[in-house]
Design a protein around this motif. Sequence first.
Motif, mmCIF file in Angstrom:
data_model
loop_
_atom_site.group_PDB
_atom_site.id
_atom_site.type_symbol
_atom_site.label_atom_id
_atom_site.label_comp_id
_atom_site.label_asym_id
_atom_site.label_seq_id
_atom_site.Cartn_x
_atom_site.Cartn_y
_atom_site.Cartn_z
ATOM 1 N N ASP A 143 8.242 0.760 4.549
ATOM 2 C CA ASP A 143 9.216 0.603 3.477
ATOM 3 C C ASP A 143 8.894 1.477 2.266
ATOM 4 O O ASP A 143 9.450 1.279 1.202
ATOM 5 C CB ASP A 143 9.267 -0.869 3.037
ATOM 6 N N THR A 144 8.009 2.442 2.423
ATOM 7 C CA THR A 144 7.547 3.174 1.268
ATOM 8 C C THR A 144 8.590 4.172 0.782
ATOM 9 O O THR A 144 9.344 4.749 1.553
ATOM 10 C CB THR A 144 6.237 3.912 1.581
ATOM 11 N N TRP A 150 4.444 -0.049 1.966
ATOM 12 C CA TRP A 150 4.801 0.267 0.584
ATOM 13 C C TRP A 150 3.951 1.374 -0.029
ATOM 14 O O TRP A 150 4.167 1.745 -1.165
ATOM 15 C CB TRP A 150 4.730 -0.991 -0.302
ATOM 16 N N THR A 151 2.977 1.891 0.685
ATOM 17 C CA THR A 151 2.140 2.963 0.163
ATOM 18 C C THR A 151 1.900 4.002 1.254
ATOM 19 O O THR A 151 2.231 3.777 2.421
ATOM 20 C CB THR A 151 0.771 2.441 -0.317
ATOM 21 N N SER A 154 1.257 5.402 -4.297
ATOM 22 C CA SER A 154 2.431 4.539 -4.449
ATOM 23 C C SER A 154 3.425 5.245 -5.355
ATOM 24 O O SER A 154 3.143 6.329 -5.880
ATOM 25 C CB SER A 154 2.024 3.191 -5.053
ATOM 26 N N ASN A 161 4.140 -6.435 -2.204
ATOM 27 C CA ASN A 161 4.758 -5.878 -3.407
ATOM 28 C C ASN A 161 5.330 -6.968 -4.312
ATOM 29 O O ASN A 161 6.149 -6.688 -5.193
ATOM 30 C CB ASN A 161 5.843 -4.863 -3.040
#
Length: 352
Positions: A11-12, A46-47, A69, A165
Motif C-alpha cells: 500500500d506504499t 506502507w514503506t 516513507s 499506519n
Amino acid sequence: MADQETGHARDTMVPIEAIQTVDPEVIAKLPPAIRISIIPHGISLWTRTARLDIEHDDGVYKPYFLKTSSGPLGHAMTQSEFQCMSRIRDIAPDLVPTPIASGTFSSLPDAHFLLCEFRCMTGTVPPPPALAARIADLHRRSGDSGGGGGGTAKFGSDVPTFHGNVRVDHDWSDSWEEYFARTTKALLELEQDAQGPNDEIREMVTPFFDKVVPRLLRPLETGGRSIRPSLIHGDLWHGNAETDAETGAPVIFDAASFYAHNEYELGVWRQPWNEIGEAYRKEYHKHMPKSQPEEDSDDRNALYAVRVNILDSILYKDDPSYRKMLISGMRELVDKFPGGFEEWNALQQKVA
C-alpha cells in the motif's frame, strides 16, 4: 500487527527512487565512505526498505538498513520509530538494531527515512526462553530507572506511536487505569469510524469502561498494591522479532514503545495468529512475577488483548475477523464482571 506477509510495500506511496539511489541527506548521516551501494531488502507495508553496503574510508565494509516513507504520516512514522528504538536501546543495547538517524530526503522532499544498523537475521522467531528473558529484562530495567514522564513514574509517552499506519497518541497519566481507559476509549471511537458503527460494541462500551476496566486494573494500584511503568516494545508479534545470525540472540524492531504496565506487552501474545504465544507468556513469568492480584492475571491479559483487537480492527478494516475477535473478547469480559470493582472490593472487605 497481524500482517499476513503479503508483498513488498503493498500500500506504499513511497516512490521507488527512494531505494534506488542514496540521498545526500542519508549520506550525511553516515561515517565517511568511499563507496556506497543500495539494494531493496525486506518486506514492509506502507514503506520501502533497503540495505546499504558501505566501504568506509578506513577500508572497513559495513551494512546499514534504510526504511523510507512518504507524506506527513510517513514523516511522523519514521520519527516515532527512531525515538522508540532509541529508548529501548538506551536500556537494552543489544536487543534492537542501533538507530542512527531519521530525516527527509533532499532529492525527494516528500520522502522520509529511518537509518539504522543492519543486523543479519536467521528468519526465525527466537525460542521462548531466550525472547521472554530479554523482554522481562527490558521491563525490569526500565521500571527500575523510574519510568516515563521525566523520571516521575508516569504511564504513557510524549511520542505518538504507530500500529502499522494507525497513529496512537498517549500523553502522560499518573495512573495505569486512567491511561488505559482514556486511550482505549479514543481507539474504540477510531474503530467505529474505520469499520462503521456497530450496535453490539456500542452497547458494551459503558459496562466495559465502567465495570470491566476498573475491576481488572484498579486493584493493581489500590489496597497497598502498586505497579511501576515499564518501557515496552508495544507491538511484539512474530513479524517484529528475529534471531541474530551471528550471536543467536533475540532482536526486536519496529517498536511502538511507551511506558505501561509490563503485562500489557503480553496482550498481543494471546492472539491466535501470533507465533509468540502462550509458551512465551509462561517463560516470561519465570522472570517477572505476575502482578497482584495474581488471580486476575489471565483476565488482565484478556483485557489487554481486547485493546490489540481494537487496533487491528482499525488497521485491517476490510477484514471482518478482527472485529469479530474484538466483539467476542469484550463480550466475555462484560459478562464475567457485571459487578465491577465495587462488587470485588466489597468481597475483599468481607474476607478481611
